[in-house]
Motif scaffolding. Structure first.
Motif, PDB file in Angstrom:
ATOM      1  N   CYS A 242       2.734  20.952  39.653  1.00  9.81           N
ATOM      2  CA  CYS A 242       3.628  20.713  41.031  1.00  9.81           C
ATOM      3  C   CYS A 242       2.747  20.038  42.080  1.00  9.81           C
ATOM      4  O   CYS A 242       3.112  18.800  42.682  1.00  9.81           O
ATOM      5  N   GLN A 246       3.455  16.365  43.870  1.00 12.42           N
ATOM      6  CA  GLN A 246       3.482  16.323  45.467  1.00 12.42           C
ATOM      7  C   GLN A 246       2.381  15.448  46.097  1.00 12.42           C
ATOM      8  O   GLN A 246       2.821  14.992  47.109  1.00 12.42           O
ATOM      9  N   SER A 306       7.564  22.792  51.358  1.00 15.10           N
ATOM     10  CA  SER A 306       7.680  21.613  50.391  1.00 15.10           C
ATOM     11  C   SER A 306       9.304  21.228  50.887  1.00 15.10           C
ATOM     12  O   SER A 306       9.238  19.687  50.925  1.00 15.10           O
ATOM     13  N   GLN A 341       2.219  23.207  52.854  1.00 14.00           N
ATOM     14  CA  GLN A 341       1.856  23.059  51.331  1.00 14.00           C
ATOM     15  C   GLN A 341       0.476  23.139  51.424  1.00 14.00           C
ATOM     16  O   GLN A 341       0.116  23.726  50.167  1.00 14.00           O
ATOM     17  N   VAL A 427       8.018  15.172  46.425  1.00 14.01           N
ATOM     18  CA  VAL A 427       7.830  16.363  47.182  1.00 14.01           C
ATOM     19  C   VAL A 427       8.989  17.529  46.485  1.00 14.01           C
ATOM     20  O   VAL A 427       8.684  18.629  46.292  1.00 14.01           O
TER      21      VAL A 427
END
Length: 443
Positions: A242, A246, A306, A341, A427
Motif C-alpha cells: 500500500c 501511495q 488516504s 497517511q 492513493v
C-alpha cells in the motif's frame, strides 16, 4: 485464515524524554528535504533549465532512486549487525549534505553532459541517503516498546517532517528565483538544502545520545533468512505494498507542483504557495489525527486519511475554472490527508517490527525498515517518472533558457491530469491492498 496484524503485546512503557522525542524528530529535516526537493525541483530543472526531454528527464530522476531498492536492504543488514545505528546517521547524513549540493552544481554546459552528471550525482546521493534513512526508520521500534508511545514518537517526527517539507519545498524554489534563476539559482538552492540536511543530521545524532535502546539479542543469521521472515509477515507485506503505491501517487503530485503552478494557476511563486497550502495545515492537524487514531485505530485512520487525499486531488480537476484561493484551500485538505497517511503508516511499521521481534526473539528491524524505505523510495521515484511520461505523451516542450516554454492546450491538459487524477487513483485504490492487514489492539 485471516492474517493477524501486529498485536502490540507489550508492557506499559514509560514516556520518552522530550529531548529524545525532539532529537529523533529533527532527523526528518534530512528525510523531508531529500524526499521532497528532488521530486519537486529536479524534473523541471532538467526540462526547463538543462533542456533535457521530458521522457529522458523522467528516467534520470527514476533510475538513481530505483537503485535504493537494492542498497536499502543492504544498509538495513549492516546497521543490524553493527548493534548501533547512530554512527550511520552521522556519517551518511553529513556526506548526503555535500552530495545534495553537488546535484545542482551543473559544471557542464551541454544538455546531454549535464543530464548525465545529474544522474551520477543523484545516484551517489541516493546511496548515502539509504545509509541514513534505513537506520533512522529502524530506531522507533528500539527506542520504546510502547504501542501508543510509538504513535507519539511518530507524531513528533511527522510534525517536524511537515515543517521540513515546508521549509525545503517552499523555500528552495524561492532561493532559485532570488539568486537569479537558471543554473546559478539552482546551485544556491542546492547549497541551501545541503546545509539543512547537515543541521538535521547533527541534531538527531546528538539529540538521541544516551537514549535507551531495546533490541533483541539475536539477529537472523543471513540477509536471505531475514528477507524470508519479512516476506512471511502478511500484515507488513500488505502495509508495504500500500505504501509503495501511495508513495508513487504522492511523488507524482510533488513532481507536478511547479508545472501546475506555471501552466494551470499561472501565478508568480505559485509553486511556493501550493507547497505552503499543502504542508502548512499538516502542522495544525497532527493533534486531531492523534485523537482520531486513539478512537478508531491506526488502520481505519490511515484509510480515512488516504481517501481524504484522493478526494481532494479529484476536486482539483476543476482547477482551471476555480479561483486560486479555492485551489489552495483544496490543496490544504489534501495536505491534511497526507499528514494522516504519514502518521499512521509510519506508526504501524514499528508495530509490525515489534510484533515480529516478540514472535521470533531476533533483532531484524533494519531489514524491515530497509525493505520499507526501499519501497518508499521506489514509489517516490516512480512518481516523477509517471509525471514525465504524461508530459511526454501530451507533447510538453522542454527549454534550456531557465524559463518554462509556452505550451499548447494538449500539453496543459497533461499537466493537469498528471497532478490530479493520477495521484487520486494511486492513493485511493491502494487502500484495497490493506485487506491483508488486521489490527489487533491488546486491551
Amino acid at each position: 485464515m485471516t492474517p493477524a496484524g501486529p498485536s502490540p503485546v507489550v508492557t506499559q512503557a514509560s514516556g520518552l524524554p522530550r529531548r529524545v522525542l525532539a532529537g529523533y524528530a529533527l532527523g526528518s529535516l534530512v528525510t523531508g528535504a531529500f524526499g521532497t526537493v528532488p521530486g519537486l525541483l529536479l524534473l523541471p530543472y532538467l526540462t526547463d533549465t538543462l533542456g533535457v526531454a521530458a521522457g529522458v528527464s523522467g528516467l534520470l530522476v527514476l533510475l538513481p532512486k530505483a537503485w535504493d531498492v537494492v542498497v536499502n536492504p543492504l544498509a538495513g543488514r549492516l546497521s543490524d549487525r553493527s548493534g548501533t545505528r547512530r554512527p550511520f546517521l552521522l556519517v551518511a547524513g553529513l556526506l548526503l549534505g555535500v552530495l545534495f549540493a553537488a546535484i545542482f552544481a551543473a559544471p557542464f554546459s551541454g544538455g546531454a553532459a549535464s543530464g548525465a552528471y545529474v544522474a551520477i550525482a543523484f545516484l551517489t546521493a541516493a546511496t548515502a541517503y539509504a545509509f541514513f534513512q534505513v537506520p533512522y526508520v529502524a530506531m522507533p521500534a528500539e527506542l520504546t516498546d510502547g504501542y501508543a508511545e510509538r504513535t507519539r514518537l511518530m507524531t513528533w517526527r511527522v510534525a517536524v517532517l511537515a515543517l521540513a517539507i515546508l521549509i525545503s519545498g517552499a523555500l528552495a524554489p524561492l532561493v532559485v528565483e532570488a539568486t537569479g534563476g537558471g543554473r546559478a539559482g539552482h546551485r544556491w538552492s542546492g547549497l541551501f538544502v545541503g546545509l539543512l540536511i547537515v543541521v538535521g543530521t547533527l541534531a538527531t545524532f546528538f539529540g538521541t545520545r544516551g537514549a535507551e535502546s531495546r533490541t533483541a539479542r539475536d539477529a537472523e543469521p543471513s540477509l536471505v533468512a531475514q528477507l524470508r521472515v519479512a516476506s512471511a509477515n502478511a500484515p507488513f507485506r500488505a502495509l508495504l505494498l500500500c505504501w509503495i503505491v501511495q508513495a508513487a501517487g504522492i511523488g507524482t503530485m510533488l513532481a507536478g507542483v511547479q508545472f501546475f503552478a506555471d501552466h494551470v494557476l499561472r501565478q508568480d511563486a505559485g509553486g511556493t504557495f501550493l507547497f505552503a497550502a499543502f504542508v502548512g495545515p499538516a502542522l495544525l492537524v497532527m493533534p486531531l489525527w492523534t485523537a482520531i487514531g486513539k478512537r478508531h485505530g491506526k488502520l481505519r485512520s490511515l484509510i480515512a486519511a488516504s481517501l481524504l487525499f484522493a478526494t481532494g486531488a479529484l476536486v482539483l480537476l476543476a482547477s482551471p475554472a476555480l479561483p486560486a484561493l479555492v485551489v489552495y484551500l483544496v490543496v490544504a485538505l489534501i495536505g491534511a490527508g497526507y499528514a494522516g497517511q504519514q502518521v499512521f503508516a509510519m506508526s504501524m511499521l514499528p508495530d509490525c517490527i515489534a510484533y515480529d521481534t516478540a514472535r521470533t526473539g531476533r533483532r531484524q528491524a533494519g531489514v524491515f525498515t530497509g525493505l520499507w524505505t526501499a519501497g518508499e523510495t521506489l514509489g517516490l521515484a516512480l512518481g516523477p517518472g509517471i509525471y514525465a511520461l504524461v508530459l511526454q505523451v501530451f507533447g510538453y516542450v522542454s527549454s534550456a533558457t531557465g524559463e518554462a516554454a509556452a505550451q499548447d492546450s494538449t500539453a496543459r491538459l497533461g499537466v493537469l491530469l498528471g497532478f490530479t487524477i493520477i495521484p487520486a487513483v494511486l492513493v485511493g485504490v491502494a487502500v484495497l491492498l490493506l485487506r491483508g492487514y488486521q489490527e489487533r489492539i491488546a486491551k
